[in-house]
Design a protein around this motif. Structure first.
Motif, short mmCIF file in Angstrom:
data_model
loop_
_atom_site.label_atom_id
_atom_site.label_comp_id
_atom_site.label_asym_id
_atom_site.label_seq_id
_atom_site.Cartn_x
_atom_site.Cartn_y
_atom_site.Cartn_z
N ILE A 63 0.73 -1.22 -0.08
CA ILE A 63 -0.03 0.03 0.02
C ILE A 63 0.96 1.04 -0.14
N ALA A 64 1.94 1.22 0.81
CA ALA A 64 2.80 2.49 0.96
C ALA A 64 3.62 2.85 -0.39
N VAL A 65 4.17 1.81 -0.93
CA VAL A 65 4.98 2.06 -2.20
C VAL A 65 4.20 2.57 -3.37
N PRO A 66 3.05 2.38 -3.66
CA PRO A 66 2.49 3.00 -4.73
C PRO A 66 1.65 4.44 -4.28
N LEU A 67 1.44 4.57 -3.13
CA LEU A 67 1.02 5.68 -2.63
C LEU A 67 2.40 6.68 -2.68
N LEU A 68 3.58 6.63 -2.43
CA LEU A 68 4.53 7.40 -2.45
C LEU A 68 4.83 7.68 -3.79
N LEU A 69 5.07 6.57 -4.68
CA LEU A 69 5.40 6.80 -6.28
C LEU A 69 4.24 7.42 -6.72
N GLY A 70 3.28 7.19 -6.34
CA GLY A 70 2.10 8.37 -6.91
C GLY A 70 2.42 9.85 -6.66
N VAL A 71 2.51 10.12 -5.32
CA VAL A 71 2.84 11.45 -5.00
C VAL A 71 4.24 11.92 -5.45
N LEU A 72 5.08 11.34 -5.46
CA LEU A 72 6.40 11.78 -5.89
C LEU A 72 6.34 12.00 -7.51
N GLY A 73 5.64 11.31 -8.18
CA GLY A 73 5.49 11.34 -9.74
C GLY A 73 4.27 12.20 -9.99
N GLY A 74 3.70 12.86 -9.16
CA GLY A 74 2.61 13.83 -9.58
C GLY A 74 1.15 13.22 -9.94
N HIS A 75 1.15 11.82 -9.49
CA HIS A 75 -0.31 11.20 -9.69
C HIS A 75 -0.83 10.70 -8.39
N PRO A 76 -1.13 11.40 -7.34
CA PRO A 76 -1.30 10.69 -6.11
C PRO A 76 -3.01 9.97 -6.14
N ALA A 77 -3.70 10.51 -7.02
CA ALA A 77 -5.11 9.53 -7.14
C ALA A 77 -4.71 8.26 -7.90
N GLU A 78 -3.92 8.38 -8.89
CA GLU A 78 -3.66 6.86 -9.55
C GLU A 78 -2.89 5.94 -8.47
N GLY A 79 -2.01 6.45 -7.86
CA GLY A 79 -1.14 5.88 -6.89
C GLY A 79 -2.23 5.22 -5.65
N ALA A 80 -3.43 6.03 -5.38
CA ALA A 80 -4.25 5.52 -4.45
C ALA A 80 -5.14 4.39 -4.99
N ASP A 81 -5.47 4.59 -6.25
CA ASP A 81 -6.05 3.47 -6.92
C ASP A 81 -5.18 2.24 -6.91
N VAL A 82 -4.02 2.07 -7.20
CA VAL A 82 -3.31 0.87 -7.21
C VAL A 82 -3.17 0.22 -5.84
N ALA A 83 -3.14 1.27 -4.79
CA ALA A 83 -2.96 0.66 -3.34
C ALA A 83 -4.31 0.38 -2.74
N THR A 84 -5.43 0.92 -3.45
CA THR A 84 -6.71 0.38 -2.83
C THR A 84 -6.94 -1.14 -3.39
N ALA A 85 -6.41 -1.38 -4.82
CA ALA A 85 -6.50 -2.56 -5.32
C ALA A 85 -5.69 -3.60 -4.44
N ALA A 86 -4.43 -3.33 -4.05
CA ALA A 86 -3.52 -4.00 -3.24
C ALA A 86 -4.31 -4.52 -1.87
N LEU A 87 -4.80 -3.49 -1.46
CA LEU A 87 -5.65 -3.74 -0.14
C LEU A 87 -6.64 -4.60 -0.34
N PHE A 88 -7.61 -4.52 -1.21
CA PHE A 88 -8.80 -5.79 -1.24
C PHE A 88 -7.99 -7.06 -1.67
N VAL A 89 -6.85 -6.95 -2.34
CA VAL A 89 -6.28 -8.51 -2.79
C VAL A 89 -5.47 -8.93 -1.08
N ALA A 90 -5.19 -8.17 -0.41
CA ALA A 90 -4.35 -8.61 0.83
C ALA A 90 -5.46 -8.93 1.96
#
Length: 416
Positions: A63-90
């Motif tokens: 969850i943390a890595v996609p969020l950080l990459l999204g923030v640093l890359g200027g796409h926090p919403a997309e990073g949150a989408d990837v992290a949310t998917a990882a959450l529901f798989v976990a």
């Protein structure tokens, strides 16, 4: 003295009717007492199983890595989408051997990917969303390997999602599932996957619990009926009010997660969720009021995931405390949330728990089945069994059959 014809038969029928009514009332009272005991049992705060730091690391990094990459890359919403998917798989924690865990990851990844596709092409069809969420909830109740994952993913990602698409519909969710699978393979390994099941002492659900297979299936069907009706009703009301998107979906989430196979399991789950979510709401309200920067928020969310998944096996109450900060902060990464979001979640969670407990109580009372609070199928975890669980005046070991008032074994009747 004259006697009416059929007077004896009438007296017998009247006596039987009165006796039956008394028995039903007695069963209803005993069921209600069992539910109250179960809710109180759900408030036990001591650890019930070992914690799992390894899986906490998997989920935390997932969850943390996609969020950080999204923030640093200027796409926090997309990073949150990837992290949310990882959450529901976990979630829930992966158990069993290598093949079982791989199958669970694949099934959950397919569910979140479908939810991502739905959010792109069917987000403007709220009533269709209500139907598919209900269908997924019933399917998950009948298919334990799927559980509530598909319904939750369709509800939160599909119906309430943003509809963002990068490359193709569902790509972000597919990436989240693949990322979580990669982490699980790297940190666990085949040998660790097998040894962990032995170390935690968990037993697979199924006939090994000592409950007849026919009774397990009957209990699942009963839960599927209750859950289908509850989810259909709540999604229909919320959709009609235009509140299915946003904070309103937490009511359906509460119904999905609180409703279990048996009376006792439902009471225990609802009690833990109400208390735990109330504590967690205080913590997330403080974080939202502080309004940390996006990088800090990403790290805090990852830490919440690490803590939540580490302590989840120890006691579901711990997870219930950590879940509100994790879920609300994840949503805040994609779209800013009000500081009052935690309080709204608590209120809707309480309402959903009350609905789930009321439904199982009415179903159990209406079925007029043996309401022994300690019977096998009333242990938390449903018909799958488990360790000793005290829900009434005595503890019942796994596979035990306490005697009911009618003198027969509790398992002699099918469970509702």
């Amino acid at each position: 003295m004259s006697r009416r014809p059929g007077g004896a038969a009438t007296a017998v029928l009247t006596t039987a009717r009165c006796g039956g009514g008394a028995r039903i009332r007695s069963d209803a009272a005993a069921t209600a007492a069992g539910l109250r005991a179960a809710v109180l049992a759900g408030l036990r705060w001591r650890p019930e199983n070992p914690a799992d730091l390894t899986y906490g690391l998997v989920a935390g990094l997932g969850i943390a890595v996609p969020l950080l990459l999204g923030v640093l890359g200027g796409h926090p919403a997309e990073g949150a989408d990837v992290a949310t998917a990882a959450l529901f798989v976990a979630i829930p924690s992966l158990t069993g051997g290598l093949r079982a865990r791989a199958g669970a990851i694949g099934l959950r990844t397919a569910a979140v990917t479908l939810a991502g596709v739905w959010s792109v092409y069917a987000a403007g069809l709220p009533w269709a969303g209500a139907v598919i969420v209900t269908a997924a909830a019933v399917t998950g109740a009948l298919w334990p390997a799927l559980g509530a994952n598909a319904a939750l993913a369709l509800l939160i990602i599909g119906v309430d999602g943003s509809g963002r698409m990068v490359g193709f519909a569902g790509a972000l969710q597919l990436l989240g599932g693949a990322w979580l699978a990669l982490l699980a393979a790297a940190l666990f390994g085949g040998r660790a996957l097998r040894s962990r099941s032995r170390r935690t002492g968990r037993r697979p659900a199924g006939p090994s619990s000592g409950v007849p297979r026919a009774e397990q299936q009957a209990a699942r069907r009963g839960r599927a009926v209750r859950l289908g009706l509850l989810v259909a009703a709540t999604t229909a009301v919320l959709t009609g009010l235009g509140a299915i998107r946003g904070e309103g979906h937490w009511l359906v989430t509460s119904v999905l997660l609180s409703s279990q196979v048996s009376c006792t399991a439902t009471g225990v789950k609802a009690g833990k969720r109400v208390v735990g979510n109330s504590v967690g709401a205080v913590a997330v309200t403080a974080v939202l009021l502080l309004a940390p920067s996006p990088p800090v928020l990403a790290v805090v969310t990852g830490c919440c995931a690490l803590a939540a998944f580490t302590v989840r096996p120890a006691n579901y109450l711990y997870w219930a405390v950590c879940a509100p900060p994790l879920l609300i902060l994840l949503e805040d990464m994609a779209k800013p949330m009000s500081w009052s979001a935690g309080a709204v979640r608590v209120l809707l969670n309480v309402l959903g728990g009350v609905l789930a407990v009321t439904a199982v109580h009415l179903h159990r009372s209406g079925a007029s089945r043996c309401p022994c609070p300690g019977r096998d199928t009333d242990r938390p975890g449903g018909v799958s069994g488990g360790a000793v669980e005290s829900t009434g005046p005595r503890a019942v070991p796994a596979g035990g059959r306490p005697r009911c008032r009618d003198g027969r074994g509790a398992a002699s009747r099918p469970s509702a």
